[in-house]
Design a protein around this motif. Structure first.
Motif, PDB file in Angstrom:
ATOM      1  N   LYS A 253      12.217 -55.250 -33.016  1.00 14.51           N
ATOM      2  CA  LYS A 253      12.014 -54.150 -32.079  1.00 14.51           C
ATOM      3  C   LYS A 253      12.476 -52.832 -32.689  1.00 14.51           C
ATOM      4  O   LYS A 253      13.217 -52.798 -33.671  1.00 14.51           O
ATOM      5  N   VAL A 254      12.013 -51.746 -32.074  1.00 17.17           N
ATOM      6  CA  VAL A 254      12.375 -50.390 -32.480  1.00 17.17           C
ATOM      7  C   VAL A 254      12.860 -49.645 -31.248  1.00 17.17           C
ATOM      8  O   VAL A 254      12.240 -49.714 -30.182  1.00 17.17           O
ATOM      9  N   VAL A 255      13.972 -48.927 -31.376  1.00 19.16           N
ATOM     10  CA  VAL A 255      14.512 -48.114 -30.292  1.00 19.16           C
ATOM     11  C   VAL A 255      14.619 -46.679 -30.794  1.00 19.16           C
ATOM     12  O   VAL A 255      15.213 -46.421 -31.845  1.00 19.16           O
ATOM     13  N   ILE A 256      14.028 -45.747 -30.064  1.00 21.85           N
ATOM     14  CA  ILE A 256      14.085 -44.326 -30.426  1.00 21.85           C
ATOM     15  C   ILE A 256      14.680 -43.551 -29.261  1.00 21.85           C
ATOM     16  O   ILE A 256      14.214 -43.678 -28.121  1.00 21.85           O
ATOM     17  N   LYS A 257      15.709 -42.755 -29.541  1.00 20.77           N
ATOM     18  CA  LYS A 257      16.312 -41.890 -28.534  1.00 20.77           C
ATOM     19  C   LYS A 257      16.187 -40.455 -29.024  1.00 20.77           C
ATOM     20  O   LYS A 257      16.641 -40.128 -30.122  1.00 20.77           O
ATOM     21  N   THR A 258      15.560 -39.608 -28.209  1.00 19.07           N
ATOM     22  CA  THR A 258      15.321 -38.232 -28.635  1.00 19.07           C
ATOM     23  C   THR A 258      15.709 -37.253 -27.532  1.00 19.07           C
ATOM     24  O   THR A 258      16.021 -37.644 -26.409  1.00 19.07           O
ATOM     25  N   CYS A 259      15.654 -35.993 -27.872  1.00 18.09           N
ATOM     26  CA  CYS A 259      15.904 -34.941 -26.875  1.00 18.09           C
ATOM     27  C   CYS A 259      15.046 -33.737 -27.236  1.00 18.09           C
ATOM     28  O   CYS A 259      14.247 -33.778 -28.173  1.00 18.09           O
ATOM     29  N   GLY A 260      15.198 -32.661 -26.473  1.00 17.56           N
ATOM     30  CA  GLY A 260      14.437 -31.451 -26.763  1.00 17.56           C
ATOM     31  C   GLY A 260      12.980 -31.582 -26.378  1.00 17.56           C
ATOM     32  O   GLY A 260      12.647 -32.062 -25.296  1.00 17.56           O
ATOM     33  N   THR A 261      12.085 -31.186 -27.279  1.00 18.37           N
ATOM     34  CA  THR A 261      10.653 -31.194 -26.988  1.00 18.37           C
ATOM     35  C   THR A 261       9.907 -32.229 -27.819  1.00 18.37           C
ATOM     36  O   THR A 261       8.744 -32.050 -28.167  1.00 18.37           O
ATOM     37  N   THR A 262      10.556 -33.323 -28.134  1.00 19.14           N
ATOM     38  CA  THR A 262       9.920 -34.387 -28.891  1.00 19.14           C
ATOM     39  C   THR A 262       8.787 -35.023 -28.080  1.00 19.14           C
ATOM     40  O   THR A 262       8.949 -35.321 -26.904  1.00 19.14           O
ATOM     41  N   THR A 263       7.631 -35.222 -28.709  1.00 16.45           N
ATOM     42  CA  THR A 263       6.495 -35.862 -28.029  1.00 16.45           C
ATOM     43  C   THR A 263       6.537 -37.362 -28.313  1.00 16.45           C
ATOM     44  O   THR A 263       5.702 -37.900 -29.047  1.00 16.45           O
ATOM     45  N   LEU A 264       7.466 -38.008 -27.695  1.00 18.83           N
ATOM     46  CA  LEU A 264       7.792 -39.402 -28.019  1.00 18.83           C
ATOM     47  C   LEU A 264       6.633 -40.365 -27.766  1.00 18.83           C
ATOM     48  O   LEU A 264       6.385 -41.279 -28.562  1.00 18.83           O
ATOM     49  N   LEU A 265       5.912 -40.186 -26.658  1.00 20.30           N
ATOM     50  CA  LEU A 265       4.849 -41.136 -26.321  1.00 20.30           C
ATOM     51  C   LEU A 265       3.724 -41.150 -27.343  1.00 20.30           C
ATOM     52  O   LEU A 265       3.003 -42.145 -27.468  1.00 20.30           O
ATOM     53  N   ARG A 266       3.596 -40.090 -28.094  1.00 21.41           N
ATOM     54  CA  ARG A 266       2.486 -39.998 -29.054  1.00 21.41           C
ATOM     55  C   ARG A 266       2.702 -40.881 -30.281  1.00 21.41           C
ATOM     56  O   ARG A 266       1.809 -41.019 -31.110  1.00 21.41           O
ATOM     57  N   CYS A 267       3.868 -41.483 -30.406  1.00 24.95           N
ATOM     58  CA  CYS A 267       4.112 -42.373 -31.549  1.00 24.95           C
ATOM     59  C   CYS A 267       3.845 -43.836 -31.205  1.00 24.95           C
ATOM     60  O   CYS A 267       3.840 -44.686 -32.099  1.00 24.95           O
ATOM     61  N   ILE A 268       3.603 -44.153 -29.922  1.00 31.19           N
ATOM     62  CA  ILE A 268       3.448 -45.559 -29.534  1.00 31.19           C
ATOM     63  C   ILE A 268       2.240 -46.196 -30.193  1.00 31.19           C
ATOM     64  O   ILE A 268       2.312 -47.308 -30.729  1.00 31.19           O
ATOM     65  N   ALA A 269       1.099 -45.516 -30.179  1.00 32.85           N
ATOM     66  CA  ALA A 269      -0.116 -46.075 -30.780  1.00 32.85           C
ATOM     67  C   ALA A 269       0.093 -46.341 -32.266  1.00 32.85           C
ATOM     68  O   ALA A 269      -0.349 -47.364 -32.798  1.00 32.85           O
TER      69      ALA A 269
ATOM     70  N   PHE B  61      14.371 -28.226 -18.608  1.00 34.40           N
ATOM     71  CA  PHE B  61      13.409 -27.149 -18.857  1.00 34.40           C
ATOM     72  C   PHE B  61      12.012 -27.754 -18.992  1.00 34.40           C
ATOM     73  O   PHE B  61      11.468 -27.847 -20.105  1.00 34.40           O
ATOM     74  N   PRO B  62      11.410 -28.163 -17.885  1.00 34.69           N
ATOM     75  CA  PRO B  62      10.095 -28.828 -17.960  1.00 34.69           C
ATOM     76  C   PRO B  62       9.003 -27.947 -18.543  1.00 34.69           C
ATOM     77  O   PRO B  62       8.076 -28.451 -19.179  1.00 34.69           O
ATOM     78  N   GLY B  63       9.105 -26.647 -18.361  1.00 37.04           N
ATOM     79  CA  GLY B  63       8.088 -25.737 -18.877  1.00 37.04           C
ATOM     80  C   GLY B  63       8.051 -25.651 -20.390  1.00 37.04           C
ATOM     81  O   GLY B  63       7.066 -25.185 -20.969  1.00 37.04           O
ATOM     82  N   ASP B  64       9.114 -26.095 -21.045  1.00 34.14           N
ATOM     83  CA  ASP B  64       9.175 -26.042 -22.505  1.00 34.14           C
ATOM     84  C   ASP B  64       8.563 -27.278 -23.171  1.00 34.14           C
ATOM     85  O   ASP B  64       8.400 -27.310 -24.396  1.00 34.14           O
ATOM     86  N   GLN B  65       8.240 -28.286 -22.363  1.00 40.94           N
ATOM     87  CA  GLN B  65       7.764 -29.542 -22.942  1.00 40.94           C
ATOM     88  C   GLN B  65       6.312 -29.448 -23.400  1.00 40.94           C
ATOM     89  O   GLN B  65       5.500 -28.743 -22.815  1.00 40.94           O
ATOM     90  N   LEU B  66       5.999 -30.196 -24.459  1.00 39.40           N
ATOM     91  CA  LEU B  66       4.657 -30.239 -25.012  1.00 39.40           C
ATOM     92  C   LEU B  66       3.889 -31.424 -24.440  1.00 39.40           C
ATOM     93  O   LEU B  66       4.472 -32.395 -23.960  1.00 39.40           O
ATOM     94  N   TYR B  67       2.560 -31.353 -24.514  1.00 40.66           N
ATOM     95  CA  TYR B  67       1.715 -32.444 -24.041  1.00 40.66           C
ATOM     96  C   TYR B  67       2.037 -33.721 -24.812  1.00 40.66           C
ATOM     97  O   TYR B  67       2.220 -33.677 -26.028  1.00 40.66           O
ATOM     98  N   PRO B  68       2.164 -34.866 -24.144  1.00 41.40           N
ATOM     99  CA  PRO B  68       1.857 -35.122 -22.731  1.00 41.40           C
ATOM    100  C   PRO B  68       3.101 -35.223 -21.849  1.00 41.40           C
ATOM    101  O   PRO B  68       3.189 -36.088 -20.982  1.00 41.40           O
ATOM    102  N   HIS B  69       4.071 -34.365 -22.060  1.00 38.90           N
ATOM    103  CA  HIS B  69       5.354 -34.504 -21.377  1.00 38.90           C
ATOM    104  C   HIS B  69       5.656 -33.386 -20.367  1.00 38.90           C
ATOM    105  O   HIS B  69       6.810 -33.112 -20.084  1.00 38.90           O
TER     106      HIS B  69
END
Length: 205
Positions: free
Chosen positions: A26-42, A68-76
């Motif tokens: 398994k792989v566990v990734i913990k991030t913060c800021g404006t990381t587009t984490l879901l885009r790495c799943i595929a 700061f939701p307004g600072d997030q990038l797609y799809p977050h």
């Protein structure tokens, strides 16, 4: 990658203010800021399947409501957008088909959770436990422990290595006493900031 530690169970990487833990299964990734984490799943699913011959068993994604939701990038931008991204992604929708949940009051601090569980097993065999602790508004008297104080004013340089400064912060803040016996990998930033991983047998911190 700033630093890495390993034991017989996993490799742990400090990625600036993020962390990556890699096990054999398994792989566990913990991030913060404006990381587009879901885009790495595929990408992860493709490489784990094609290159390693692994099969998907479980995917989990969780986060607190953004400060700061307004600072997030797609799809977050919001949780609904995140769910729609996973649902409509051509390489993810059929493979995941998971469910989203909201824990806590929607009018206050709450936690979003998405789970896609593909593994049919008795509940009592699931032994993984995760505890997330998030703290905000650190008092200035405590925050100063994570500032670099080893600056040479004449040259505007820090005379202490980052590793040594991080070790001092770990001890002064009492973080080492929270994980007794664990292998700690800490990083100190300039002019302030601190990030760490710790591992002990199969557990990560």
């Amino acid at each position: 990658i700033l630093s890495r530690i390993s034991n017989n169970y996993l490799d742990a990487y400090v990625l600036s203010e993020s962390s990556l833990f890699i096990y054999k299964y398994k792989v566990v990734i913990k991030t913060c800021g404006t990381t587009t984490l879901l885009r790495c799943i595929a990408y992860l699913l493709k490489n784990a399947g094609v290159k390693l011959g692994m099969e998907l068993e479980w995917v989990g994604y969780s986060r607190k409501n953004f400060t700061f939701p307004g600072d997030q990038l797609y799809p977050h931008s919001n949780f609904n957008q995140e769910l729609q991204y996973l649902k409509k992604h051509q390489h993810l929708s059929a493979r995941l088909n998971g469910h989203g949940h909201v824990l806590g009051p929607i009018t206050g601090d709450h936690w979003f959770v998405y789970v896609a569980d593909k593994y049919d097993r008795p509940d009592f065999t699931a032994t993984d436990r995760i505890i997330n602790i998030m703290m905000f508004d650190l008092h200035p008297d405590k925050a100063i422990m994570f500032e670099r104080t080893d600056k040479e004013d004449s040259e505007q340089k820090f005379f202490m290595t980052g590793e040594k400064a991080a070790a001092g912060m770990t001890s002064k803040a009492g973080i080492d006493s929270l994980v007794p016996g664990a292998m700690i990998d800490a990083c100190a930033f300039e002019p302030c900031g601190y990030s760490m991983n710790a591992i002990q047998f199969e557990s990560y911190y």
